[in-house]
Scaffold this active site. Structure first.
Site, PDB file in Angstrom:
ATOM      1  N   GLY A 130      32.223  71.275  24.367  1.00  0.00           N
ATOM      2  CA  GLY A 130      31.654  70.063  24.952  1.00  0.00           C
ATOM      3  C   GLY A 130      30.466  69.604  24.135  1.00  0.00           C
ATOM      4  O   GLY A 130      30.339  69.953  22.955  1.00  0.00           O
ATOM      5  N   GLY A 131      29.568  68.855  24.775  1.00  0.00           N
ATOM      6  CA  GLY A 131      28.390  68.340  24.095  1.00  0.00           C
ATOM      7  C   GLY A 131      27.143  69.131  24.416  1.00  0.00           C
ATOM      8  O   GLY A 131      27.209  70.271  24.901  1.00  0.00           O
ATOM      9  N   ASP A 132      26.001  68.517  24.156  1.00  0.00           N
ATOM     10  CA  ASP A 132      24.721  69.196  24.394  1.00  0.00           C
ATOM     11  C   ASP A 132      24.503  69.498  25.869  1.00  0.00           C
ATOM     12  O   ASP A 132      23.866  70.497  26.220  1.00  0.00           O
ATOM     13  CB  ASP A 132      23.574  68.327  23.872  1.00  0.00           C
ATOM     14  CG  ASP A 132      23.607  68.181  22.352  1.00  0.00           C
ATOM     15  OD1 ASP A 132      24.166  69.069  21.696  1.00  0.00           O
ATOM     16  OD2 ASP A 132      23.086  67.176  21.846  1.00  0.00           O
ATOM     17  N   HIS A 146      33.355  70.215  37.645  1.00  0.00           N
ATOM     18  CA  HIS A 146      32.259  69.373  38.119  1.00  0.00           C
ATOM     19  C   HIS A 146      30.996  69.766  37.366  1.00  0.00           C
ATOM     20  O   HIS A 146      30.964  70.778  36.643  1.00  0.00           O
ATOM     21  CB  HIS A 146      32.045  69.535  39.631  1.00  0.00           C
ATOM     22  CG  HIS A 146      31.911  70.973  40.057  1.00  0.00           C
ATOM     23  ND1 HIS A 146      30.743  71.681  39.932  1.00  0.00           N
ATOM     24  CD2 HIS A 146      32.828  71.832  40.601  1.00  0.00           C
ATOM     25  CE1 HIS A 146      30.923  72.915  40.385  1.00  0.00           C
ATOM     26  NE2 HIS A 146      32.172  73.038  40.805  1.00  0.00           N
ATOM     27  N   ASN A 188      27.592  71.382  36.381  1.00  0.00           N
ATOM     28  CA  ASN A 188      26.980  72.695  36.636  1.00  0.00           C
ATOM     29  C   ASN A 188      27.989  73.762  37.057  1.00  0.00           C
ATOM     30  O   ASN A 188      27.588  74.818  37.561  1.00  0.00           O
ATOM     31  CB  ASN A 188      25.855  72.585  37.666  1.00  0.00           C
ATOM     32  CG  ASN A 188      24.687  71.771  37.148  1.00  0.00           C
ATOM     33  OD1 ASN A 188      24.315  71.878  35.986  1.00  0.00           O
ATOM     34  ND2 ASN A 188      24.111  70.941  38.001  1.00  0.00           N
ATOM     35  N   ASP A 190      16.316  67.629  26.932  1.00  0.00           N
ATOM     36  CA  ASP A 190      17.649  67.859  26.355  1.00  0.00           C
ATOM     37  C   ASP A 190      18.710  67.001  27.028  1.00  0.00           C
ATOM     38  O   ASP A 190      19.824  67.454  27.312  1.00  0.00           O
ATOM     39  CB  ASP A 190      18.046  69.333  26.461  1.00  0.00           C
ATOM     40  CG  ASP A 190      17.191  70.233  25.595  1.00  0.00           C
ATOM     41  OD1 ASP A 190      16.324  69.710  24.872  1.00  0.00           O
ATOM     42  OD2 ASP A 190      17.378  71.459  25.649  1.00  0.00           O
ATOM     43  N   GLU A 234      18.458  65.490  30.052  1.00  0.00           N
ATOM     44  CA  GLU A 234      18.384  65.461  31.510  1.00  0.00           C
ATOM     45  C   GLU A 234      16.980  65.020  31.931  1.00  0.00           C
ATOM     46  O   GLU A 234      15.993  65.344  31.273  1.00  0.00           O
ATOM     47  CB  GLU A 234      18.724  66.831  32.105  1.00  0.00           C
ATOM     48  CG  GLU A 234      20.159  67.247  31.878  1.00  0.00           C
ATOM     49  CD  GLU A 234      20.504  68.518  32.641  1.00  0.00           C
ATOM     50  OE1 GLU A 234      20.004  68.675  33.776  1.00  0.00           O
ATOM     51  OE2 GLU A 234      21.238  69.348  32.097  1.00  0.00           O
ATOM     52  N   ARG A 236      25.932  53.230  25.617  1.00  0.00           N
ATOM     53  CA  ARG A 236      24.809  52.977  26.520  1.00  0.00           C
ATOM     54  C   ARG A 236      23.480  53.382  25.892  1.00  0.00           C
ATOM     55  O   ARG A 236      22.431  52.816  26.224  1.00  0.00           O
ATOM     56  CB  ARG A 236      25.013  53.718  27.845  1.00  0.00           C
ATOM     57  CG  ARG A 236      24.935  55.237  27.777  1.00  0.00           C
ATOM     58  CD  ARG A 236      25.301  55.863  29.133  1.00  0.00           C
ATOM     59  NE  ARG A 236      25.142  57.301  29.177  1.00  0.00           N
ATOM     60  CZ  ARG A 236      26.091  58.164  28.833  1.00  0.00           C
ATOM     61  NH1 ARG A 236      27.255  57.706  28.392  1.00  0.00           N
ATOM     62  NH2 ARG A 236      25.885  59.462  28.925  1.00  0.00           N
TER      63      ARG A 236
END
Length: 552
Positions: free
Chosen positions: A205-207, A181, A183, A512, A514, A320
């Protein structure tokens, strides 16, 4: 340069050709030898050498003995060239090493050396392993987090098919956690992981995944050091564990800007050889309350609005961002506010430099030693007496306010938002795009993908700073929380009119990737707070004929 004394030298066969192989403290070198049938004092022959090939010891991945079938062609070749009868079959050892294939990509290649003496073979294997053991920068035990949902949801497959076997080859043990999930990695690092067991942390994974690991590691380090994260004046303790990034996201901006390519194998090899690249981190506070850390981009206005809108269209996948970007461009909203900052007057570089931050960067290595804690006066005002130099303030109407702590380069924008930004000099580059026409703003955006000067536009300003603070014009203290305002027809905030197409009062900060909950923020740069398993982007060396090991 003083020549290194050799540790070991032998005549060995490589692909049925005779080579003089030499190992010193820094290089493994092999030179092809052609023998002349001319006797000098018995069986000693004259040698002609050509074709020099070398590999840095620091880029050798592993060495191992190799089984050789009796009667191999190499055995006959050895006897033909040396006129020595071999009573037992040839022995061999294989060296796995980094091969640089261009465009910053690395690959794992193998070279097998044959010899007629088992004792010599074992001596080579033992000596090479001893040399590798002296490379204390290399990790032996890693904690790996895999995000199976990021990007194209290929993180687990990328790790298992491209990375795990390389770690095994290099004798690196791993503890792997597949996150379940959002975090998960951050919370595990903060409270559960026994970091004393590991030499580094790897995120697949990604950034967003990288951001999770950064937040978890910094929070854990500050907690262990007794530092209060909510204290915007606090000096943060540096994180000792290096972070490795195996790119498996949508953009992988951090990886691209620190390695030069988004390639899982290349990143894995940087981890294996134990590279280390320090990196600055920005801490973001609102009224002495910690919000987030940023290592790449803080964007208010255009990039904040793009992220806000894209979050509503996650079902579209990576597309998107294009959709939301076009929609936000058409809306053409501007925002009023005041940005105050402390210019980085004592640094070696500037945002308008033609030079770039590269491996062994002079600017980063000679950064200003002053990394004193950020101090804000009463009521959130900056206490100017605490710093050398004067704070500056700019008030106006902006289409975008960006703070780039690195170039923010990616495949779509090879130069990035701030091409001359540095990874580890203790500064961030503030880019102010003032209110202008749609056509001019389009010119600005197109320069991210071209070779033209990013900042050579009358409505664009750029400053290299150590700290900054932004206050929106319409900031009602605690009511400035973005969640407390209504949205207009474009899905953006508007206080005064529940249903309208007017310009929204405040934008969101894109930190970044978020969204921050507050528009009014205080930001300080913490010099070289974290380290990556990377070495910065290397300059591509000129092609030299018959030098690369792959030419053998």
């Amino acid at each position: 340069m003083e020549k290194q004394p050799s540790v070991l030298t032998s005549l060995l066969l490589v692909k049925s050709r005779l080579f003089e192989v030499t190992l010193n403290r820094t290089l493994l070198t092999w030179k092809e030898v052609h023998l002349r049938r001319k006797k000098v004092s018995g069986n000693i022959s004259n040698r002609l050498r050509f074709g020099v090939h070398s590999v840095p010891v620091s880029e050798i991945i592993a060495v191992r003995e190799t089984e050789v079938d009796k009667g191999t062609k190499a055995e006959g070749k050895w006897q033909k060239m040396t006129h020595i009868t071999i009573e037992t079959h040839l022995c061999a050892f294989t060296v796995s090493y980094v091969e640089k294939t261009g465009q910053h990509r690395w690959r794992s290649s193998n070279m097998t050396f044959f010899c007629s003496d088992e004792t010599v073979c074992q001596q080579w294997v033992r000596t090479l392993k001893e040399q590798l053991s002296l490379l204390t920068c290399r990790p032996k035990h890693l904690l790996v987090y895999i995000n199976p949902y990021g990007g194209k949801q290929q993180g687990k497959q990328i790790y298992e098919h491209k990375v795990a076997q390389l770690f095994t080859l290099a004798s690196i043990s791993t503890d792997v956690i597949v996150t379940e999930h959002a975090n998960h990695a951050r919370d595990h690092l903060k409270t559960q992981a026994d970091l004393r067991k590991y030499d580094g942390i790897v995120c697949v994974g990604g950034d967003g995944m990288f951001s999770e690991v950064v937040h978890g590691l910094i929070a854990r380090t500050q907690s262990d050091s007794g530092v209060d994260l909510n204290d915007s004046q606090a000096k943060l303790a540096q994180c000792n564990l290096r972070i490795g990034i195996i790119p498996a996201g949508s953009t992988d901006c951090i990886c691209y800007a620190t390695v030069g390519v988004n390639d899982p194998v290349t990143s894995a090899l940087h981890i294996i050889v134990g590279d280390s690249q320090p990196m600055d981190v920005c801490s973001v506070h609102h009224h002495n309350t910690f919000l987030k850390y940023s290592v790449s981009l803080l964007g208010y206005g255009f990039y904040g609005d793009v992220l806000t809108d894209s979050e509503k269209n996650r079902w579209m996948g990576p597309a998107r961002y294009d959709f939301s970007g076009f929609k936000t461009f058409l809306s053409h909203h501007y925002y009023e506010g005041t940005i105050s900052f402390l210019p980085a007057t004592n640094t070696l570089g500037s945002p308008r430099d033609s030079s770039r931050c590269r491996s062994g960067c002079y600017v980063c290595q000679h950064r200003v030693k002053d990394i004193s804690p950020i101090k804000w006066g009463e009521g959130g005002d900056v206490s100017e007496n605490e710093f050398e130099g004067e704070w500056k303030a700019i008030k106006g109407k902006f289409l975008a306010i960006n703070a780039a702590s690195m170039s923010c380069a990616c495949p779509r924008s090879p130069k990035g938002l701030s091409p001359a930004a540095h990874l580890a000099d203790g500064t961030t580059d503030i880019i102010l795009v003032r209110k202008c026409s749609r056509l001019n703003f389009l010119r600005h955006l197109l320069r991210h993908t071209s070779k033209d000067d990013q900042f050579d536009l009358t409505f664009v300003e750029v400053y290299r700073v150590k700290k900054f603070k932004f206050t929106p014009k319409h900031c009602d203290s605690e009511l400035s929380d973005i969640r407390d305002v209504r949205e207009n027809a474009f899905g953006q905030i508007c206080r005064d009119h529940p249903s309208c197409d007017c310009t929204p009062v405040n934008s969101n900060w894109n930190c970044d990737g978020e969204i921050l909950e507050h528009a009014a923020i205080e930001v300080g740069v913490h010099c070289q707070l974290i380290k990556l398993f990377a070495r910065g982007i290397e300059e591509n060396p000129p092609f030299e004929e018959d030098v690369s090991p792959s030419a053998v």
